[in-house]
Design a protein around this motif. Structure first.
Motif, short mmCIF file in Angstrom:
data_model
loop_
_atom_site.label_atom_id
_atom_site.label_comp_id
_atom_site.label_asym_id
_atom_site.label_seq_id
_atom_site.Cartn_x
_atom_site.Cartn_y
_atom_site.Cartn_z
N ARG A 43 50.93 41.07 36.04
CA ARG A 43 49.82 40.40 35.68
C ARG A 43 49.17 39.72 36.71
O ARG A 43 47.70 39.57 36.82
N THR A 44 49.72 39.41 37.81
CA THR A 44 49.11 39.26 39.12
C THR A 44 48.20 40.29 39.78
O THR A 44 47.15 40.31 40.18
N LEU A 45 48.82 41.54 39.68
CA LEU A 45 48.06 42.85 40.12
C LEU A 45 46.72 43.01 39.19
O LEU A 45 45.97 43.36 39.66
N GLN A 46 47.07 42.62 37.67
CA GLN A 46 45.99 42.80 36.94
C GLN A 46 44.77 41.83 37.39
O GLN A 46 43.47 42.11 37.43
N ARG A 47 45.05 40.75 37.71
CA ARG A 47 44.04 39.74 37.98
C ARG A 47 43.43 40.27 39.56
O ARG A 47 42.29 39.93 39.63
N ILE A 48 44.22 40.79 40.46
CA ILE A 48 43.64 41.56 41.85
C ILE A 48 42.66 42.30 41.33
O ILE A 48 41.56 42.39 42.02
N GLU A 49 43.21 43.34 40.51
CA GLU A 49 42.15 44.50 39.93
C GLU A 49 41.00 43.89 39.63
O GLU A 49 39.94 44.54 39.64
N ARG A 50 40.91 42.96 38.81
CA ARG A 50 39.88 42.36 37.94
C ARG A 50 39.00 41.72 38.96
O ARG A 50 37.71 41.22 38.55
N GLY A 51 39.54 41.07 40.22
CA GLY A 51 38.90 40.39 41.10
C GLY A 51 38.93 38.96 40.66
O GLY A 51 37.91 38.27 41.30
N THR A 52 39.98 38.27 40.10
CA THR A 52 40.11 37.17 39.51
C THR A 52 40.97 36.30 40.31
O THR A 52 41.49 35.31 40.08
N SER A 53 41.83 37.10 41.26
CA SER A 53 42.62 36.60 42.19
C SER A 53 42.66 36.72 43.61
O SER A 53 42.24 37.98 43.81
N ASP A 54 42.55 35.93 44.44
CA ASP A 54 42.69 36.08 45.61
C ASP A 54 43.99 36.21 46.22
O ASP A 54 45.09 35.44 46.54
N PRO A 55 44.17 37.44 46.63
CA PRO A 55 45.75 37.84 46.96
C PRO A 55 46.06 37.32 48.59
O PRO A 55 45.24 37.13 49.11
N SER A 56 47.41 37.06 48.42
CA SER A 56 48.04 36.30 49.64
C SER A 56 47.98 37.62 50.74
O SER A 56 47.72 38.94 50.40
N CYS A 57 48.04 37.14 51.97
CA CYS A 57 48.30 38.19 53.10
C CYS A 57 49.41 38.88 53.10
O CYS A 57 49.29 40.17 53.18
#
Length: 77
Positions: A43-57
Motif C-alpha cells: 500500500r505504501t508503494l501504491q501511494r509512492i507510485e500515485r505520488g501521494t507519499s513522500d518516500p523516506s531515504c
C-alpha cells in the motif's frame, strides 16, 4: 487562502511516482513482488507510485537496489 500556483512538491512526487511505476513495469514486476523485494508495504508503494507519499531515504535506496539502478538514476528528472 487558495493558491494560484500548483504545489511544486506534489507535482514532483507525481512525476517520481510515474517513474517508479514505469521502471517497475519495465522490470516486469508486480506491485506485490516489488513490495517483497524492497521490504516496503504494498500500500505504501501504491501511494509512492500515485505520488501521494513522500518516500523516506531508506525507501529510495531499497527501490533503486530492487530495480538494479543507482539512486541518482532513480531520482533524476
Amino acid at each position: 487562502m487558495p493558491r494560484d500556483e500548483p504545489d511544486l512538491n506534489s507535482e514532483q512526487l507525481r512525476r517520481f511516482g510515474d517513474r517508479v511505476r514505469d521502471l517497475r513495469i519495465q522490470a516486469n514486476l508486480t506491485q506485490e513482488a516489488f513490495a517483497e523485494m524492497t521490504n516496503i508495504n504494498r500500500r505504501t508503494l501504491q501511494r509512492i507510485e500515485r505520488g501521494t507519499s513522500d518516500p523516506s531515504c531508506s525507501a529510495l535506496v531499497r527501490i533503486a537496489a530492487a530495480l538494479h539502478i543507482s539512486l541518482a538514476d532513480l531520482v533524476r528528472e
